[in-house]
Design a protein around this motif. Structure first.
Motif, mmCIF file in Angstrom:
data_model
loop_
_atom_site.group_PDB
_atom_site.id
_atom_site.type_symbol
_atom_site.label_atom_id
_atom_site.label_comp_id
_atom_site.label_asym_id
_atom_site.label_seq_id
_atom_site.Cartn_x
_atom_site.Cartn_y
_atom_site.Cartn_z
ATOM 1 N N ASP A 63 81.130 -5.724 -3.445
ATOM 2 C CA ASP A 63 80.519 -6.635 -4.394
ATOM 3 C C ASP A 63 79.752 -5.802 -5.413
ATOM 4 N N ALA A 64 80.279 -5.705 -6.601
ATOM 5 C CA ALA A 64 79.719 -4.817 -7.624
ATOM 6 C C ALA A 64 78.518 -5.450 -8.306
ATOM 7 N N ILE A 65 77.347 -5.069 -7.837
ATOM 8 C CA ILE A 65 76.098 -5.541 -8.429
ATOM 9 C C ILE A 65 75.251 -4.315 -8.737
ATOM 10 N N ALA A 66 74.819 -4.201 -9.975
ATOM 11 C CA ALA A 66 74.066 -3.021 -10.415
ATOM 12 C C ALA A 66 72.718 -2.918 -9.710
ATOM 13 N N PHE A 67 72.289 -1.680 -9.513
ATOM 14 C CA PHE A 67 70.973 -1.408 -8.945
ATOM 15 C C PHE A 67 70.462 -0.102 -9.541
ATOM 16 N N ASP A 68 69.183 0.162 -9.334
ATOM 17 C CA ASP A 68 68.561 1.366 -9.882
ATOM 18 C C ASP A 68 68.622 2.508 -8.875
#
Ligand code: FES
Length: 75
Positions: A63-68
């Motif tokens: 599940d491609a969800i951006a994070f820092d």
């Protein structure tokens, strides 16, 4: 300076758009035939690596969800 956009697709490839230079481990460029959009396999199943051939469908989950990322450590 032009921008290259890389999209991490859910359950699939990396879509790369813009000015692209894709090279092998020796630095030899792939001839992209004038394409400004390519999809690079990240599931390992493509028979046309490094390009996506659709083999990921039903066989790769992310599940491609951006994070820092944490800050880069100083040397
Ligand atoms: S990401 Fe599409 S075949 Fe691997």
């Amino acid at each position: 300076m032009s921008t290259t956009k890389i999209t991490v697709n859910t359950n699939g490839s990396l879509k790369i758009e813009g000015e692209i230079e894709l090279v092998d481990k020796k630095g030899t460029p792939y001839n992209l035939g004038g394409r400004e959009v390519i999809s690079v396999c990240r599931c390992g199943l493509s028979k046309n690596k490094p390009f996506c051939d659709g083999s990921h469908k039903g066989h790769f989950e992310h599940d491609a969800i951006a994070f820092d990322l944490p800050p880069k450590k100083q040397a």
